[in-house]
Design a protein around this motif. Structure first.
Motif, PDB file in Angstrom:
ATOM      1  N   ARG A 105       9.728  17.490  -2.120  1.00 34.58           N
ATOM      2  CA  ARG A 105       9.338  16.274  -1.412  1.00 34.58           C
ATOM      3  C   ARG A 105       8.158  15.601  -2.100  1.00 34.58           C
ATOM      4  O   ARG A 105       7.047  15.615  -1.598  1.00 34.58           O
ATOM      5  N   GLY A 106       8.395  15.044  -3.290  1.00 36.18           N
ATOM      6  CA  GLY A 106       7.352  14.293  -3.980  1.00 36.18           C
ATOM      7  C   GLY A 106       6.262  15.138  -4.606  1.00 36.18           C
ATOM      8  O   GLY A 106       5.273  14.611  -5.092  1.00 36.18           O
ATOM      9  N   GLY A 107       6.434  16.460  -4.610  1.00 37.61           N
ATOM     10  CA  GLY A 107       5.435  17.326  -5.221  1.00 37.61           C
ATOM     11  C   GLY A 107       5.669  17.468  -6.723  1.00 37.61           C
ATOM     12  O   GLY A 107       6.621  16.929  -7.274  1.00 37.61           O
ATOM     13  N   PRO A 123      -0.376  10.527  -7.189  1.00 39.28           N
ATOM     14  CA  PRO A 123      -0.217  11.517  -6.107  1.00 39.28           C
ATOM     15  C   PRO A 123      -1.082  11.102  -4.912  1.00 39.28           C
ATOM     16  O   PRO A 123      -1.981  10.270  -5.052  1.00 39.28           O
ATOM     17  N   MET A 124      -0.807  11.678  -3.740  1.00 35.87           N
ATOM     18  CA  MET A 124      -1.483  11.257  -2.507  1.00 35.87           C
ATOM     19  C   MET A 124      -3.014  11.297  -2.598  1.00 35.87           C
ATOM     20  O   MET A 124      -3.668  10.367  -2.142  1.00 35.87           O
ATOM     21  N   ILE A 176      -3.926   8.112  -4.244  1.00 37.81           N
ATOM     22  CA  ILE A 176      -3.660   6.973  -3.360  1.00 37.81           C
ATOM     23  C   ILE A 176      -4.777   6.857  -2.309  1.00 37.81           C
ATOM     24  O   ILE A 176      -5.255   5.782  -1.998  1.00 37.81           O
ATOM     25  N   ARG A 215      -0.811  17.422  -6.796  1.00 35.20           N
ATOM     26  CA  ARG A 215       0.288  16.579  -6.321  1.00 35.20           C
ATOM     27  C   ARG A 215       1.042  17.348  -5.232  1.00 35.20           C
ATOM     28  O   ARG A 215       2.072  17.953  -5.489  1.00 35.20           O
ATOM     29  N   PRO A 216       0.482  17.360  -4.028  1.00 33.70           N
ATOM     30  CA  PRO A 216       1.157  18.087  -2.950  1.00 33.70           C
ATOM     31  C   PRO A 216       2.420  17.345  -2.525  1.00 33.70           C
ATOM     32  O   PRO A 216       2.501  16.126  -2.685  1.00 33.70           O
ATOM     33  N   PRO A 217       3.414  18.071  -1.978  1.00 35.14           N
ATOM     34  CA  PRO A 217       4.584  17.375  -1.435  1.00 35.14           C
ATOM     35  C   PRO A 217       4.155  16.478  -0.274  1.00 35.14           C
ATOM     36  O   PRO A 217       3.176  16.769   0.403  1.00 35.14           O
ATOM     37  N   VAL A 218       4.867  15.393  -0.061  1.00 41.18           N
ATOM     38  CA  VAL A 218       4.526  14.442   1.000  1.00 41.18           C
ATOM     39  C   VAL A 218       5.795  14.035   1.749  1.00 41.18           C
ATOM     40  O   VAL A 218       6.902  14.221   1.254  1.00 41.18           O
ATOM     41  N   CYS A 255      10.287  19.619   7.517  1.00 38.54           N
ATOM     42  CA  CYS A 255       9.650  18.564   6.716  1.00 38.54           C
ATOM     43  C   CYS A 255       8.395  18.041   7.405  1.00 38.54           C
ATOM     44  O   CYS A 255       7.394  17.745   6.770  1.00 38.54           O
ATOM     45  N   THR A 302       6.194  19.360   9.011  1.00 39.71           N
ATOM     46  CA  THR A 302       4.953  20.139   8.864  1.00 39.71           C
ATOM     47  C   THR A 302       4.044  19.466   7.831  1.00 39.71           C
ATOM     48  O   THR A 302       2.831  19.650   7.841  1.00 39.71           O
ATOM     49  N   LEU A 303       4.669  18.662   6.926  1.00 38.74           N
ATOM     50  CA  LEU A 303       3.873  17.943   5.924  1.00 38.74           C
ATOM     51  C   LEU A 303       2.909  16.944   6.567  1.00 38.74           C
ATOM     52  O   LEU A 303       1.937  16.517   5.935  1.00 38.74           O
ATOM     53  N   PRO A 357      -3.227  11.846   4.654  1.00 40.28           N
ATOM     54  CA  PRO A 357      -4.115  11.217   5.623  1.00 40.28           C
ATOM     55  C   PRO A 357      -3.631  11.299   7.078  1.00 40.28           C
ATOM     56  O   PRO A 357      -4.383  10.921   7.969  1.00 40.28           O
ATOM     57  N   LEU A 415      -3.200   2.493   3.853  1.00 40.27           N
ATOM     58  CA  LEU A 415      -3.103   3.763   3.112  1.00 40.27           C
ATOM     59  C   LEU A 415      -3.115   4.960   4.067  1.00 40.27           C
ATOM     60  O   LEU A 415      -2.688   6.051   3.704  1.00 40.27           O
ATOM     61  N   ASN A 416      -3.606   4.728   5.290  1.00 42.56           N
ATOM     62  CA  ASN A 416      -3.658   5.818   6.267  1.00 42.56           C
ATOM     63  C   ASN A 416      -2.298   6.274   6.767  1.00 42.56           C
ATOM     64  O   ASN A 416      -2.202   7.269   7.466  1.00 42.56           O
ATOM     65  N   GLY A 435      -0.089   7.212   4.731  1.00 42.74           N
ATOM     66  CA  GLY A 435       0.268   8.277   3.784  1.00 42.74           C
ATOM     67  C   GLY A 435       1.653   8.101   3.188  1.00 42.74           C
ATOM     68  O   GLY A 435       2.425   9.049   3.112  1.00 42.74           O
ATOM     69  N   CYS A 436       1.960   6.880   2.748  1.00 42.43           N
ATOM     70  CA  CYS A 436       3.282   6.641   2.155  1.00 42.43           C
ATOM     71  C   CYS A 436       3.177   6.686   0.633  1.00 42.43           C
ATOM     72  O   CYS A 436       2.327   6.021   0.045  1.00 42.43           O
ATOM     73  N   PRO A 437       4.048   7.448  -0.030  1.00 36.45           N
ATOM     74  CA  PRO A 437       3.975   7.544  -1.497  1.00 36.45           C
ATOM     75  C   PRO A 437       4.346   6.230  -2.197  1.00 36.45           C
ATOM     76  O   PRO A 437       4.075   6.083  -3.391  1.00 36.45           O
ATOM     77  N   LEU A 447       3.094   3.337  -1.394  1.00 36.36           N
ATOM     78  CA  LEU A 447       2.038   2.362  -1.120  1.00 36.36           C
ATOM     79  C   LEU A 447       0.721   2.828  -1.713  1.00 36.36           C
ATOM     80  O   LEU A 447       0.274   3.942  -1.462  1.00 36.36           O
ATOM     81  N   SER A 448       0.099   1.971  -2.545  1.00 38.68           N
ATOM     82  CA  SER A 448      -1.222   2.301  -3.083  1.00 38.68           C
ATOM     83  C   SER A 448      -1.981   0.990  -3.282  1.00 38.68           C
ATOM     84  O   SER A 448      -1.524  -0.062  -2.845  1.00 38.68           O
TER      85      SER A 448
END
Lengths: 190, 587
Positions: free
Chosen positions: A45-47, A102-103, A106, B339-342, B369, B371-372, B377, B542-543, B545-547, B549-550
């Motif tokens: 998942r995006g990791g 990465p988050m 961001i 780069r944690p999963p999101v 899922c 749990t992420l 944020p 940004l709060n 937490g969407c990959p 959006l930056s």
């Protein structure tokens, strides 16, 4: 021959698994013992994701450790930096110039390092850099960036180019063969 | 003979097919899931997704009692759920052969703990085989059925992430049709009451002795336990992944006793091996089970004084412990952000979490899922234990802290996890006059394990239409009078609904319903667009937490929101977060 090690790294969802599948198939056709280790589940998942491809006369371990990779194929710059220690000194790094924040970046909690590939170029490695996403788009779809990178890697694998073309033809869905072969050629020439 | 480069999990499925297996029932769990997915492609095997691992095990065991060769697969923590039937099935034994695959996850790539499932084999007195590559996955799966019938016991097949998810070569064979054996009523064998169980326990202990003899002798002839003598200064005893790491690291500089059967462990074989080598080293990931066995036999070994109980090993782990070889490599000289999963772009869970944010809630979480959402944020989780614990755990939390607390706390649980073991918790709340608010995140699929159908989405493992659990009716049937359904992309309505239900001194169930964004049947909207005139760069968006959006620096020097069009699916949750109306629908 001694075992050859290829690391494929990127961001979950970028399509790293197709490249390793094609490689595995090709090395088997060439008569080698092969192991390919993948990551499924949460990290997808995006990791940060990694696939290990190993081939030779007899392969025991499915994983590649620091300083063992002959080639790293990277889908993203930051991942090139992250996995660099896995490359042998003097090894080949094929890196796409794509950047995916990465988050923590961001959120402004961490900084994405500047000029990653220029800094890697100064190290004892052979760097091949290409905009795989752009080349994929010119082949027809962003989805075949993985085949562009495979094309770039093939020059360093010592297996006949036609062999790879046959493998792609027989593996990808029939409708996508032409696009994928175009992507392969663009990567090969890059 | 045809050779194929396949995943360990696919090789297990192939082995089942070749062994003539008739019935397979499983619950998905990384890294075991693909076994049953591959099985579902064989038309000559009945396969199903069960609501949980206990049910899956019991279905398989029932099929074995009925004379069929049967199988179930689960992850390590799934075997905890199935432990109840396992321990007594071990007493009863089988009619048709039965094998249960359990996949451990050293290093916790996708798990909440790192338990070693060999403990369950020992405690339940069930034999266990452990393959080290895909060829052995296929071969051991087949052998396990013959042995299950011969020794009258279910067999465990222990896998791990690096065996399940690694591809290696397998020779493919034909299917051997076994058919379904005759069933004869046998109360003494199949009904476990104290009088019968006392006799059964005697047989189990005798069986363990017989299996130990097998491990010492026939298992070597069958290639399950193997000895390789090279240089004899170091003798390695290992199984599964640990063996391949050691063999890779030390080559012919060591001798090896490779154990394909890890319960019961051989006795004479180990003693003979120890006599042949100068020093015995046990290499085993996780706990010290082989080492402890050797010590009990009076053999001097080194194990955990050299190797950790934590995480995954590799050839480098073995080299570091036993050789002077040092890896030579270059590194990047700066800090590399993690780069944690999101949660994916367009994930319906994001909307629900964003709606809950700022309400000051205690959020009792669960496994999936979603749990992420515990991570920044969103940071919308206070606890996560195991499948279903969100519901029962919330009830306990609220009982301890009173009804005012219950107005500030919710449980979040996915549809598949709710079916797995959330329902009993729900009954507990209603029956005991609780007042908790439970939110089911119904995304119409089992997501984290890679999209498996489940009893709540109306599709079977093969994708055929079937009945689906009516969550609303189920909640009412167990005594929940307040049942609401919301669309998590409608942030305002979701927020208002949660507030209303929390205010009630009664239990409530809220179903946050929207399918997973990755489902092929889901139609997406065009990517949203940022109005650069209106965006002031406040970062509120940004709060979410969407990959996709930056923020980027514009020519004006200002940092403004930017949308990654290759990822954005136009869900609009970020637009809800913008007070300046700067994010709008795309075309």
């Amino acid at each position: 021959m001694s075992v050859k090690n290829i690391l494929i790294v990127g961001v979950g969802g970028q399509g790293t698994l197709l490249a390793s599948k094609l490689m595995g198939k090709c090395f088997v056709e060439e008569g080698y013992d092969v192991k390919v280790s993948e990551v499924h589940g949460m990290s997808q998942r995006g990791g940060s994701v990694v696939t290990y491809v190993r081939y030779g006369e007899k392969v025991y371990s499915p994983v590649i450790e620091k300083g063992e990779a002959d080639i790293i194929i990277s889908f993203e710059q930051l991942e090139s930096a992250r996995w660099l220690p896995y490359l042998k000194k003097g090894g080949v790094l094929i890196s796409s110039t794509q950047r995916i924040d990465p988050m923590p970046v961001i959120m402004g909690k961490a900084a994405y390092p500047e000029n990653i590939l220029a800094k890697i170029r100064e190290k004892d490695v052979k760097l091949v850099e290409l905009d795989a996403l752009d080349l994929a788009l010119s082949a027809g779809t962003a989805k075949c960036a993985n085949i562009v990178l495979l094309g770039a890697a093939v020059r360093f694998l010592g297996i006949d180019k036609d062999m790879w073309i046959d493998i792609i033809r027989s593996t990808v869905p029939p409708k996508t063969v032409e696009t994928n072969l175009k992507a392969f050629e663009l990567g090969y020439m890059a | 003979m045809k050779k194929a480069l396949i995943l360990g999990n696919e090789a297990v499925a192939r082995g089942l097919w070749e062994a003539g297996v008739n019935v397979v029932s499983s619950y998905p769990g990384t890294p075991s899931t693909e076994i049953t997915e591959f099985v579902s492609k064989y038309d000559d095997i009945y396969s199903e997704w069960a609501p949980n691992e206990k049910v899956a095990f019991e279905v398989a065991f029932g099929a074995a009692t009925g004379g069929a060769r049967s199988f179930c697969a689960m992850k390590h923590v799934g075997l905890n759920v199935a432990a109840d039937p396992l321990y007594t099935a071990s007493y009863i034994g089988v009619n048709g052969g039965m094998v249960c695959a359990v996949a451990d996850d050293p290093g916790m790539h996708s798990s909440q703990n790192e338990q070693d499932s060999r403990h369950h084999a020992i405690a339940s007195k069930t034999p266990m085989l452990e393959p080290s590559d895909s060829a052995e996955c296929c071969a051991f799966a087949k052998i396990a059925f013959d042995l299950s019938e011969r020794f009258n016991t279910p067999f465990l097949l222990r896998l791990s992430t690096r065996v399940s998810h690694a591809r290696s070569l397998v020779e493919l064979c034909d299917r051997k049709e076994i058919g379904v054996k005759e069933y004869k009523k046998d109360v003494m064998k199949n009904v476990m009451m104290p009088a019968m169980a006392r006799g059964a326990h005697v047989r189990v202990e005798e069986r363990l002795l017989a299996l130990t003899d097998f491990a010492d002798g026939e298992a070597v002839l069958a290639g399950i336990n193997t000895v390789e003598y090279n240089e004899k200064k170091i003798g390695i005893i290992a199984a599964g992944t640990s063996f391949v790491y050691a063999r890779e690291a030390l080559g012919t500089k060591a001798s090896y006793l490779k154990l394909g059967m890890v319960n019961p462990l051989p006795v004479k074989l180990i003693k003979d091996f120890a006599k042949e080598v100068d020093e015995v080293i046990v290499v085993e990931e996780l706990d010290d089970i082989i080492e402890t066995h050797c010590i009990k036999l009076g053999i001097k070994v080194k194990g955990k004084e050299l190797f950790s109980r934590l995480g995954e090993f590799s050839q480098a782990t073995v080299k570091a412990a036993l050789t002077n070889e040092k890896a030579d490599f270059v590194s990047f000289d700066e800090d590399i952000p993690a780069r944690p999963p999101v949660l994916c772009a367009g994930c319906p869970h994001r909307g629900l979490y964003y709606a809950l944010k700022g309400m000051g809630l205690y959020v009792s979480g669960d496994i999936g899922c979603y749990t992420l959402g515990a991570q920044a944020p969103l940071s919308m989780m206070d606890s996560c234990v195991c499948m279903g614990a969100s519901v029962s755990g919330l009830h306990g939390f609220n009982v301890a802290r009173g009804s005012e607390q219950a107005k500030k706390s919710v449980a979040v649980i996915g549809d598949s996890t709710f079916i797995h073991s959330g329902i009993t918790g729900l009954i507990d709340i209603a029956y005991n006059k609780g007042f908790s608010t439970v939110i089911v995140l119904d995304n119409s699929i089992t997501g984290m394990t890679g999209h498996q159908n489940n009893p709540a989405n109306g599709l079977t493992i093969k994708g055929d239409p079937t009945v689906s659990v009516n969550l609303e009716a189920l909640a009412r049937a167990v005594g929940f009078n307040n049942v609401r359904v919301v669309d998590p992309f409608d942030i305002e309505v979701t927020k208002a609904t949660v507030k209303e239900e929390l205010a009630k001194e009664e239990p409530s169930l809220i179903i946050s319903r929207r399918p997973c964004a990755l489902l092929k049947t889901v139609r997406h909207s065009a990517p949203v667009v940022v109005d650069e005139e209106k965006c002031i760069g406040c970062k509120a968006c940004l709060n979410v937490g969407c990959p996709a959006l930056s923020q980027t620096k514009r020519e004006s020097g200002k940092y403004l929101a930017v949308i990654d069009k290759t990822q954005c699916v136009g869900c609009g949750v970020c637009a809800s977060a913008c007070k300046f109306d700067a994010i709008g629908k795309g075309e």
